[in-house]
Design a protein around this motif. Sequence first.
Motif: not given
Length: 147
Positions: A9-15, A25-42, A44-48
Amino acid sequence: MLGLVFLHVPVPHAPHAYNRFTGQLDGKNHPISGYIDSLALLDRMLGELRTAMEQAGTWDNSVLLVSADHPFRASQALDGKRDWRVPFLLRFPGRKTGDVRGPEFNTIVSANLVYSILRGSVSNVAEASGWIQEHEGDRESPVRAAD
């Protein structure tokens, strides 16, 4: 029955488009701080994935390996610390608790570890830990056919 399923899966890769506060999926592409949001998505994906496996009756008889192809390369910009570790989670059937393994090891050995699991020579956490310890100095993956 499936012996192994490889899911990349592409998460937690940018963007980083996921917004952990809205769950969309309405976040802005924050190349550094957005990584934390991508970890949260990962997470969520693992939970599903777990829920789907439980509903299909495969969770309690499946080996699950979750890893990444590289560490978070911008980790120093996130919190001032350089961290070269690659995320690595290995779950065996029937386990209800986790173990933390140290010291770090080169995840390039993952392919050969998977072969050992499929052959049945590694079938639990203790055997996996011993196998990793035995191969932790490996720096390249020859993808051997045997241990």
